[in-house]
Write an enzyme that holds these catalytic residues in place. Structure first.
Site, PDB file in Angstrom:
ATOM      1  N   ASP A 115       0.834  -1.203   0.000  1.00 17.75           N
ATOM      2  CA  ASP A 115       0.000   0.000   0.000  1.00 17.75           C
ATOM      3  C   ASP A 115       0.872   1.259   0.000  1.00 17.75           C
ATOM      4  OD1 ASP A 115      -2.376   1.389   0.089  1.00 17.75           O
ATOM      5  OD2 ASP A 115      -3.161   0.337   1.832  1.00 17.75           O
ATOM      6  N   ASP A 142     -10.524   1.800  -3.939  1.00 16.13           N
ATOM      7  CA  ASP A 142     -11.075   1.512  -2.613  1.00 16.13           C
ATOM      8  C   ASP A 142     -12.601   1.536  -2.655  1.00 16.13           C
ATOM      9  OD1 ASP A 142      -8.869   0.965  -1.148  1.00 16.13           O
ATOM     10  OD2 ASP A 142      -8.720   2.910  -0.159  1.00 16.13           O
TER      11      ASP A 142
HETATM   12  C1  DGJ Z   1      -5.953   1.519   1.627  1.00 11.06           C
HETATM   13  C2  DGJ Z   1      -6.221   0.299   0.807  1.00 11.06           C
HETATM   14  O1  DGJ Z   1      -6.619   0.630  -0.478  1.00 11.06           O
HETATM   15  C3  DGJ Z   1      -7.269  -0.558   1.500  1.00 11.06           C
HETATM   16  O2  DGJ Z   1      -7.618  -1.644   0.705  1.00 11.06           O
HETATM   17  C4  DGJ Z   1      -6.699  -0.998   2.820  1.00 11.06           C
HETATM   18  O3  DGJ Z   1      -5.591  -1.823   2.599  1.00 11.06           O
HETATM   19  C5  DGJ Z   1      -6.317   0.218   3.644  1.00 11.06           C
HETATM   20  N1  DGJ Z   1      -5.471   1.116   2.918  1.00 11.06           N
HETATM   21  C6  DGJ Z   1      -5.635  -0.205   4.918  1.00 11.06           C
HETATM   22  O4  DGJ Z   1      -5.154   0.843   5.620  1.00 11.06           O
END
Ligand code: DGJ
Length: 707
Positions: A441, A505
């Site tokens: 991430d 997301d």
């Molecule tokens: C952002 C990501 O896109 C999510 O899927 C998740 O992993 C969160 N961060 C976790 O903090």
């Protein structure tokens, strides 16, 4: 020196380059069945009155010294000097369809190396290297790749976006000046995907000439479509440098990122198919050549609330639903109970996992699934042991205070100590545990990225590549996902080192239809993470049926993003059903040819995949909103074998379609939905099949099987 013309060719498109005295692309368009270098003389231009007395070529480097008044390809200087180079070709090397051109400016003390490759799939790759030949530094302000396009390429398409709303297409008719995309966010970004498409007015999925270009780079960038006042047009793309960021010492070489570009006479579908094929043969390399496993990612199921016993229960439920890879998301490391703390402290949270991670991993493996884990290495929380020990490891300019993003700062991985610390911690995690998959991430943008008093955005991007490369060479059996807050780091350069993208997301099926379609212009389904989320989407609070969510996730790399333990029986049955449907069709979805169908009503999105041997076709019809017309237009299927006959089957549909005698919005269904029907590929492509009237926010899946 005599002008010399070289042609690079593929079965789809060709590029003709004049090599001397200055390199210039004079043709980039459909494949020519014959080409004789003498023909190229026909393009020698007149010199118009009222302007310069000589012809001004748009050369490969687009130097302004030739009288190009548009955006030049190179800007910089040597402490105020040598700021307007003109490169003369000194060497040309050709191997097959690859060309390396070397040119020099002896006055400015610069050498340019240009690499141009035309792949058999019709994708052109271009990059330039700039070498400083003098002892004093040459300051690079801009360094771009420029590609001319035909004067009839008057429409420009690009994507705008933002977090949870990526890849939104938009268009302009460009008659004068420039259309510019500029990204200063320090990662590829949700907002400015580095690509431009230009083509004949009104070019569509299946119609028109289209030139598409994508810059393979995960940092700041600038892309431009420009019309010169004389009517010539070009595309230009570059990594964007912050002031003072890039200087070349003697004999040092700076390479532009690769620009990937393709011309298609078959509209956007042709362009995308060429890019997909190129990626499949050149860039996408899975660790093992195995089907893309169904994921369960814990994030939207439990967030930071980690209890190993419960997670093991989730894994059992996941297995029962058909999941093949189980991934523990954010929240497993020391002090990480919310997003206010702990980034950088890459040690297990022993409060949450008193027995270590191993029992959970063994449980997951014992169930026959792969195990994955989430990390965000490039970040540091102000509330972390790492920050308390090394406050000077933050990526920042001296004597300025850094802005927070998601309550976090960026770790300066251009610092060898910080880089080595991460390498050690990640090597502990990946070396001491039986991990198959890493979700990598990166949740905030770079603001005033710096080292000492100098900007360091470019160096940070390169350090990220180096870190990932080192980990990949240490752990070659592990697959990596590029996540970046979903959709923030999706590009071809990072794809050379990862195996999947978390596309957004936002798991709202309605939004995902647009986001995933946007992503499909440049990426094939097998690298696009597409998850079925909770009934109520956490990003929008909209609620969608499991059928709409399931079919929306089908044309990607499917996963579940939820807690299967607390889902009700109907939902669980839906997860099981779509995981099974995906497994049944993933071979076709991940190797076939993708088609987006032009429909007259923008509320209806149709896309399909046809297997390479044209034996099977799968098409989804997604009805996003109330249709404009009472009846949906027929679906003219694409990509089938005209001479073959196909059985049409309704493979999946919303429950509502089969209530009463007809559907919710229909008294009578189209006949092929109730009576088995076979028709020729030609008929299906030219005349099509009638579609049922669908409710808003629902979808159907239609199969075509050669008989
Ligand atoms: C952002 C990501 O896109 C999510 O899927 C998740 O992993 C969160 N961060 C976790 O903090």
């Amino acid at each position: 020196m005599e002008a010399c013309y070289l042609r690079l060719e593929s079965a789809i498109n060709d590029v003709v380059i004049k090599t001397h005295p200055f390199a210039e692309i004079i043709y980039w368009g459909p494949h020519l069945s014959h080409f004789s270098p003498g023909d190229a003389q026909s393009l020698s231009r007149p010199v118009a009155n009222g302007r310069l007395d000589v012809d001004s070529p748009v050369t490969l480097m687009a130097e302004s010294g030739h009288g190009l008044f548009g955006s030049p390809g190179l800007e910089g200087h040597r402490d105020g000097l040598d700021g307007s180079p003109i490169f003369t070709t000194v060497n040309v090397q050709r191997t097959g369809q690859s060309l390396t051109l070397t040119s020099e400016d002896e006055v400015a003390g610069l050498r340019l190396t240009s690499e141009i490759i035309l792949d058999a799939c019709g994708v052109l790759q271009v990059r330039h290297g700039l070498t400083n030949l003098f002892t004093t530094a040459w300051q690079v302000n801009r360094f771009a790749v420029t590609l001319p396009v035909a004067e009839y390429a008057r429409d420009v398409m690009a994507f705008h976006g933002r977090w949870i709303r990526e890849f939104q297409p938009h268009r302009v008719r460009l008659e004068h000046d420039s259309f510019v995309i500029e990204n200063r966010r320090g990662r590829t970004s949700h907002e400015h995907f580095p690509a431009l498409m230009t083509g004949t007015p009104g070019f569509s999925e299946s119609q028109g000439s289209v030139w598409g270009a994508h810059l393979g780079w995960s940092g700041n960038h600038r892309l431009r479509a420009e019309v010169k006042t004389d009517g010539r047009r070009y595309l230009q793309a570059e990594a964007l440098y912050l002031p003072g960021e890039m200087a070349l010492a003697e004999d040092e070489t700076l390479w532009t990122p690769w620009l990937y570009a393709s011309h298609s006479s078959r509209g956007l579908n042709g362009m995308s198919q060429q890019f997909h094929q190129f990626l499949r043969s050149n860039i996408i390399k899975f660790v093992q050549d195995k089907p893309r496993p169904v994921h369960l990612n814990t994030w939207e199921g439990i967030y930071f609330d980690h209890d190993p016993a419960y997670i093991m229960k989730m894994a059992e439920e996941a297995k029962a639903l058909g999941v093949e890879r189980f991934i523990i998301d954010d929240g497993w490391f020391k002090g990480r109970n919310d997003d206010f703390a702990a980034l950088g402290d890459w040690y297990l949270d022993e409060g949450k996992y008193p027995q270590g991670l191993q029992p959970v991993i063994e449980h997951v493996k014992g169930l026959g699934m792969e195990f994955g884990i989430w990390v965000e290495p490039e970040m540091i929380s102000p509330n972390s042991d790492l920050y308390r020990a090394h406050p000077d490891w933050v990526l920042a300019l001296d004597d300025y205070s850094q802005i927070l993003g998601r309550h976090q700062l960026v770790l300066n991985i251009t610092l060898p100590e910080a880089f080595d610390y991460l390498l050690e911690r990640m090597s502990w995690l990946l070396g001491e545990h039986n991990i198959d998959y890493v979700k990598w991430d990166m949740n905030r943008e770079l603001v005033q990225p710096g080292h000492g008093r100098r900007a360091a955005a470019d160096a940070q991007t390169r350090a990220f590549y180096r870190l990932l490369d080192t980990l990949r060479s240490r752990f070659p059996h592990i697959e990596f996902e590029s996540c970046s807050a979903g959709g923030g780091r999706i590009d071809y350069e990072v794809l050379t080192r990862c195996h999947r993208f978390w596309a957004s997301d936002n798991n709202d099926a309605l939004e995902r239809n647009i986001i995933q379609r946007g992503m499909s212009y440049f990426f094939p389904p097998e690298v696009m993470g597409a998850h079925i989320g909770n009934h109520q989407c956490h990003a929008t609070y909209r609620q969608h049926s499991i059928e709409f969510r399931g079919l929306t996730a089908l044309f990607g790399h499917l996963g579940l993003e939820l807690d299967p333990v607390n889902a009700d029986a109907k939902e669980r049955e839906g997860y099981r059903h779509y995981a099974a449907l995906y497994k049944q069709w993933r071979e076709v979805i991940h190797t076939g040819t993708q088609w987006r169908i032009d429909m007259p009503d923008a509320t209806t999105l149709v896309q399909g995949i046809v297997s390479q041997d044209k034996r099977q076709g799968l098409f989804t019809v997604s009805q996003l909103a109330m249709p404009d017309y009472t009846l949906l237009a027929p679906l003219r299927v694409a990509g089938l074998d005209a001479g073959a006959r196909y059985r049409i089957t309704l493979l999946d549909h919303p429950n509502i379609l089969i209530t009463d005698e007809g559907g919710h919005t229909m008294r009578q269904l189209p006949a092929w939905m109730t009576t088995p029907h076979i028709a020729s590929g030609e008929w299906l492509m030219q005349a099509g099949i009638s579609l049922p009237v669908l409710d808003p926010e629902s979808a159907i899946l239609i199969g075509f099987e050669r008989v």
